[in-house]
Every structure is written in structure tokens, then in C-alpha cells.
Motif scaffolding. Sequence first.
Motif, PDB file in Angstrom:
ATOM      1  N   VAL A  84     -50.155 -57.486 -25.040  1.00  0.00           N
ATOM      2  CA  VAL A  84     -49.234 -57.750 -23.926  1.00  0.00           C
ATOM      3  C   VAL A  84     -47.951 -56.953 -24.115  1.00  0.00           C
ATOM      4  O   VAL A  84     -47.453 -56.310 -23.181  1.00  0.00           O
ATOM      5  CB  VAL A  84     -48.922 -59.267 -23.816  1.00  0.00           C
ATOM      6  N   ARG A  85     -47.415 -56.968 -25.327  1.00  0.00           N
ATOM      7  CA  ARG A  85     -46.137 -56.274 -25.575  1.00  0.00           C
ATOM      8  C   ARG A  85     -46.299 -54.764 -25.584  1.00  0.00           C
ATOM      9  O   ARG A  85     -45.336 -54.037 -25.371  1.00  0.00           O
ATOM     10  CB  ARG A  85     -45.510 -56.789 -26.869  1.00  0.00           C
ATOM     11  N   ASN A  86     -47.519 -54.287 -25.860  1.00  0.00           N
ATOM     12  CA  ASN A  86     -47.785 -52.849 -25.720  1.00  0.00           C
ATOM     13  C   ASN A  86     -47.843 -52.436 -24.260  1.00  0.00           C
ATOM     14  O   ASN A  86     -47.464 -51.324 -23.899  1.00  0.00           O
ATOM     15  CB  ASN A  86     -49.118 -52.476 -26.390  1.00  0.00           C
ATOM     16  N   LYS A  87     -48.339 -53.333 -23.418  1.00  0.00           N
ATOM     17  CA  LYS A  87     -48.485 -53.020 -21.991  1.00  0.00           C
ATOM     18  C   LYS A  87     -47.177 -53.201 -21.237  1.00  0.00           C
ATOM     19  O   LYS A  87     -46.898 -52.483 -20.271  1.00  0.00           O
ATOM     20  CB  LYS A  87     -49.559 -53.912 -21.359  1.00  0.00           C
ATOM     21  N   ALA A  88     -46.363 -54.178 -21.636  1.00  0.00           N
ATOM     22  CA  ALA A  88     -45.105 -54.476 -20.944  1.00  0.00           C
ATOM     23  C   ALA A  88     -43.953 -54.376 -21.933  1.00  0.00           C
ATOM     24  O   ALA A  88     -43.683 -55.314 -22.686  1.00  0.00           O
ATOM     25  CB  ALA A  88     -45.167 -55.870 -20.316  1.00  0.00           C
ATOM     26  N   GLY A  89     -43.295 -53.217 -21.943  1.00  0.00           N
ATOM     27  CA  GLY A  89     -42.144 -53.016 -22.816  1.00  0.00           C
ATOM     28  C   GLY A  89     -40.905 -53.644 -22.220  1.00  0.00           C
ATOM     29  O   GLY A  89     -40.842 -53.908 -21.014  1.00  0.00           O
ATOM     30  N   MET A  90     -39.898 -53.882 -23.056  1.00  0.00           N
ATOM     31  CA  MET A  90     -38.692 -54.542 -22.561  1.00  0.00           C
ATOM     32  C   MET A  90     -37.442 -53.850 -23.075  1.00  0.00           C
ATOM     33  O   MET A  90     -37.353 -53.485 -24.253  1.00  0.00           O
ATOM     34  CB  MET A  90     -38.695 -56.005 -23.001  1.00  0.00           C
ATOM     35  N   VAL A  91     -36.478 -53.658 -22.175  1.00  0.00           N
ATOM     36  CA  VAL A  91     -35.175 -53.094 -22.541  1.00  0.00           C
ATOM     37  C   VAL A  91     -34.129 -54.161 -22.250  1.00  0.00           C
ATOM     38  O   VAL A  91     -34.034 -54.663 -21.126  1.00  0.00           O
ATOM     39  CB  VAL A  91     -34.866 -51.807 -21.740  1.00  0.00           C
ATOM     40  N   PHE A  92     -33.350 -54.496 -23.280  1.00  0.00           N
ATOM     41  CA  PHE A  92     -32.435 -55.629 -23.179  1.00  0.00           C
ATOM     42  C   PHE A  92     -31.024 -55.201 -22.757  1.00  0.00           C
ATOM     43  O   PHE A  92     -30.736 -54.029 -22.572  1.00  0.00           O
ATOM     44  CB  PHE A  92     -32.390 -56.389 -24.506  1.00  0.00           C
ATOM     45  N   MET A 163     -45.637 -45.943 -24.898  1.00  0.00           N
ATOM     46  CA  MET A 163     -46.520 -45.727 -23.747  1.00  0.00           C
ATOM     47  C   MET A 163     -46.987 -47.024 -23.080  1.00  0.00           C
ATOM     48  O   MET A 163     -48.186 -47.265 -22.928  1.00  0.00           O
ATOM     49  CB  MET A 163     -47.711 -44.853 -24.148  1.00  0.00           C
ATOM     50  N   PRO A 164     -46.046 -47.892 -22.688  1.00  0.00           N
ATOM     51  CA  PRO A 164     -46.445 -49.103 -21.962  1.00  0.00           C
ATOM     52  C   PRO A 164     -46.821 -48.749 -20.525  1.00  0.00           C
ATOM     53  O   PRO A 164     -46.533 -47.648 -20.049  1.00  0.00           O
ATOM     54  CB  PRO A 164     -45.163 -49.950 -21.994  1.00  0.00           C
ATOM     55  N   ASP A 165     -47.454 -49.681 -19.833  1.00  0.00           N
ATOM     56  CA  ASP A 165     -47.768 -49.483 -18.415  1.00  0.00           C
ATOM     57  C   ASP A 165     -46.643 -49.986 -17.526  1.00  0.00           C
ATOM     58  O   ASP A 165     -46.586 -49.678 -16.338  1.00  0.00           O
ATOM     59  CB  ASP A 165     -49.068 -50.232 -18.055  1.00  0.00           C
ATOM     60  N   CYS A 166     -45.760 -50.783 -18.118  1.00  0.00           N
ATOM     61  CA  CYS A 166     -44.686 -51.428 -17.349  1.00  0.00           C
ATOM     62  C   CYS A 166     -43.466 -51.550 -18.252  1.00  0.00           C
ATOM     63  O   CYS A 166     -43.603 -51.790 -19.453  1.00  0.00           O
ATOM     64  CB  CYS A 166     -45.175 -52.817 -16.913  1.00  0.00           C
ATOM     65  N   ILE A 167     -42.275 -51.364 -17.677  1.00  0.00           N
ATOM     66  CA  ILE A 167     -41.046 -51.633 -18.439  1.00  0.00           C
ATOM     67  C   ILE A 167     -40.222 -52.653 -17.665  1.00  0.00           C
ATOM     68  O   ILE A 167     -39.993 -52.520 -16.457  1.00  0.00           O
ATOM     69  CB  ILE A 167     -40.208 -50.374 -18.701  1.00  0.00           C
ATOM     70  N   ILE A 168     -39.776 -53.686 -18.389  1.00  0.00           N
ATOM     71  CA  ILE A 168     -38.925 -54.730 -17.821  1.00  0.00           C
ATOM     72  C   ILE A 168     -37.508 -54.491 -18.329  1.00  0.00           C
ATOM     73  O   ILE A 168     -37.279 -54.442 -19.546  1.00  0.00           O
ATOM     74  CB  ILE A 168     -39.418 -56.125 -18.257  1.00  0.00           C
ATOM     75  N   PHE A 169     -36.585 -54.321 -17.410  1.00  0.00           N
ATOM     76  CA  PHE A 169     -35.176 -54.095 -17.766  1.00  0.00           C
ATOM     77  C   PHE A 169     -34.416 -55.389 -17.519  1.00  0.00           C
ATOM     78  O   PHE A 169     -34.171 -55.769 -16.383  1.00  0.00           O
ATOM     79  CB  PHE A 169     -34.588 -52.958 -16.926  1.00  0.00           C
ATOM     80  N   ASP A 170     -34.073 -56.084 -18.610  1.00  0.00           N
ATOM     81  CA  ASP A 170     -33.419 -57.389 -18.488  1.00  0.00           C
ATOM     82  C   ASP A 170     -31.900 -57.213 -18.511  1.00  0.00           C
ATOM     83  O   ASP A 170     -31.283 -57.223 -19.564  1.00  0.00           O
ATOM     84  CB  ASP A 170     -33.892 -58.313 -19.612  1.00  0.00           C
ATOM     85  N   GLU A 171     -31.323 -57.026 -17.333  1.00  0.00           N
ATOM     86  CA  GLU A 171     -29.875 -56.806 -17.170  1.00  0.00           C
ATOM     87  C   GLU A 171     -29.394 -55.684 -18.094  1.00  0.00           C
ATOM     88  O   GLU A 171     -28.347 -55.780 -18.738  1.00  0.00           O
ATOM     89  CB  GLU A 171     -29.108 -58.110 -17.421  1.00  0.00           C
ATOM     90  N   SER A 172     -30.166 -54.598 -18.117  1.00  0.00           N
ATOM     91  CA  SER A 172     -29.917 -53.504 -19.063  1.00  0.00           C
ATOM     92  C   SER A 172     -28.666 -52.697 -18.751  1.00  0.00           C
ATOM     93  O   SER A 172     -28.266 -51.853 -19.546  1.00  0.00           O
ATOM     94  CB  SER A 172     -31.126 -52.555 -19.081  1.00  0.00           C
ATOM     95  N   THR A 173     -28.049 -52.930 -17.604  1.00  0.00           N
ATOM     96  CA  THR A 173     -26.817 -52.191 -17.275  1.00  0.00           C
ATOM     97  C   THR A 173     -25.586 -53.090 -17.334  1.00  0.00           C
ATOM     98  O   THR A 173     -24.481 -52.640 -17.058  1.00  0.00           O
ATOM     99  CB  THR A 173     -26.906 -51.578 -15.858  1.00  0.00           C
ATOM    100  N   ALA A 174     -25.764 -54.354 -17.697  1.00  0.00           N
ATOM    101  CA  ALA A 174     -24.683 -55.338 -17.591  1.00  0.00           C
ATOM    102  C   ALA A 174     -23.477 -55.007 -18.471  1.00  0.00           C
ATOM    103  O   ALA A 174     -22.341 -55.325 -18.130  1.00  0.00           O
ATOM    104  CB  ALA A 174     -25.211 -56.733 -17.930  1.00  0.00           C
ATOM    105  N   MET A 175     -23.718 -54.344 -19.617  1.00  0.00           N
ATOM    106  CA  MET A 175     -22.613 -54.074 -20.547  1.00  0.00           C
ATOM    107  C   MET A 175     -22.024 -52.672 -20.379  1.00  0.00           C
ATOM    108  O   MET A 175     -21.183 -52.254 -21.172  1.00  0.00           O
ATOM    109  CB  MET A 175     -23.111 -54.257 -21.988  1.00  0.00           C
ATOM    110  N   LEU A 176     -22.473 -51.940 -19.352  1.00  0.00           N
ATOM    111  CA  LEU A 176     -22.074 -50.540 -19.195  1.00  0.00           C
ATOM    112  C   LEU A 176     -20.968 -50.377 -18.162  1.00  0.00           C
ATOM    113  O   LEU A 176     -20.839 -51.187 -17.239  1.00  0.00           O
ATOM    114  CB  LEU A 176     -23.288 -49.699 -18.777  1.00  0.00           C
TER     115      LEU A 176
END
Length: 284
Positions: A84-92, A163-176
Motif C-alpha cells: 500500500v505504501r509503495n503504491k500511495a506515497g505521502m508528502v507531509f 515510483m508510487p502510482d499515487c502521491i498524497i500531499f498532506d498540507e504540503s505547502t502550509a509551512m511555505l
Amino acid sequence: MEKKMIVCENVKYQYEENDKENSKFAIDDVSLQVEKGEFLVILGRNGSGKSTIAKHMNALLNPTSGKVYVEGLDTSDEKNIWNVRNKAGMVFQNPDNQIVATIVEEDVAFGPENLGVPPDEIRSRVDECLKRVHMYDYRRHAPHLLSGGQKQRVAIAGVLAMMPDCIIFDESTAMLDPSGRQEVLKTIKDINDKYGMTVILITHYMEEAVNADRIIVMDKGKIIMEGSPRNIFSQVTKMKNIGLDVPQMTELAYELKNSGVNIKSDILTIDEMVSELCQLKSKI
């Protein structure tokens, strides 16, 4: 039928609290589907449940009840977690929490190394992914010397290299800052447009949602609105009633319309506003 990227079925989630009977559900009977290649934005106020549902899509959390499937894999089955974590990567939210090495290219190589990817393949993945996020020229730099936006792009490259199939960006711009936000948002859009990768962006910045294929609005753990950006943002009063803004140009169109100007209510961008005002002027 081809599998969906992500399917949530009647998901409920309750954080472990002392008073279990009176504690509310952070996610309250949410069902949704994410298509492969889609750019989905999930909007909501703080505490709306948007980040909690994001963590279910990566198996960081498991539902109290209901099911989440990532490309058909049940996230609550421990045997599936690695896949699951290989298929759906996450950026915090905070890139510093995702950067583990002292050199940019070594950081991007960290994920593939842990997956047992051969060294030659790692080399080509690192170079390719740094080019994708426009950070190749910084490959030998120290991450802690980079700007916030640059660090976040390195974090994105690190996820891409697996090489995931999906990337989830969890408020990845909030601190920028605004320019860092623009850098990262352009990178996210490129990943979706050029490479067809499924993107799920969790945010409370309305301007970030303008280019989405679809928007889901959450409040108090439930989905309360769903549709295209034009459809969602034209409902200005409803958005304001749940404590959310709309893009500035949509707000301006709303105020002009309320002042008696015959203008479209679903304007999203500056270019659209200029075009509409020019047409109005030509009719005068």
C-alpha cells in the motif's frame, strides 16, 4: 473493470480518547473513490477530518469501521501495508521531517535503497526525479541550506523515486511562503499533467484547488460538497457558512454581482476576470 486508485467505503475513525463514549468521530461514515490519474483536492477547515482521511489512504491509520482499498488492497490487512505504501506515497507538511540525509541526491536515493532497487537503477531514478522537480542542479547540496520550497521539492523527489502510482500531499505547502507554495504547486501539477500520476492534495488554500479535476469539501468528519472547482467555488455563501474562503477572483465576481453588475459567478482566475470585464466593457 479496472481497479480504482483508492476506494473508501463507509469509513469511520475515532481517535483513542479516555472518554470513548463521548468522543466524536474524526471521520464519520465517509465514502469516496479516487480515479487513476485524477487530481483530487480535499478542502476543509482545521479539524474537518481532511488530514485524517489522507492518513487512511496510506495505511498510517486504519478505520475504526469501514474499509479503505488502495488499488484493491485492503489497508487494514497487515500483509498489505508495505505494498500500500509503495503504491500511495505521502508528502507531509514539514519537509524537515522527511529529509534523512545530508546530501540531496543521497536523500532521494534513501527510499529506493530500502526497497532493494539495484544501484544502477537507483542512480537513474535519482537523476530523473530530481529533474522532474527541477532540483537536479542542487543534487550535491546540503538539504538544510535550501529554502522551504526547495526542501519540499526534494521530499517530493524522494517519494517519486519509489515510483508510487499515487502521491498524497498532506498540507504540503502550509509551512511555505507564497513563492515556495507556487514552486511546489507547479511541481504537483506537472506530476499529474506530464506523468499521469494520481494526485491527492489536502489543503485549506483555495487558490491551490483551482486546477483540480474534482474537489471534495469536508466538515466535521463528513463530506458535505463534491464537484468541479467551478461548481464548488461558485457556491460562495455555502462556503462562507462553513468557514471557508473562495479564490479571490470568485469573491470579486460575487461582490460585483451583488452590486448589480451582470457578471458570471463562476470566475476562478485573473485571466477569466479580465476577459469577462473586457466583454462587459465592449457591451457598454
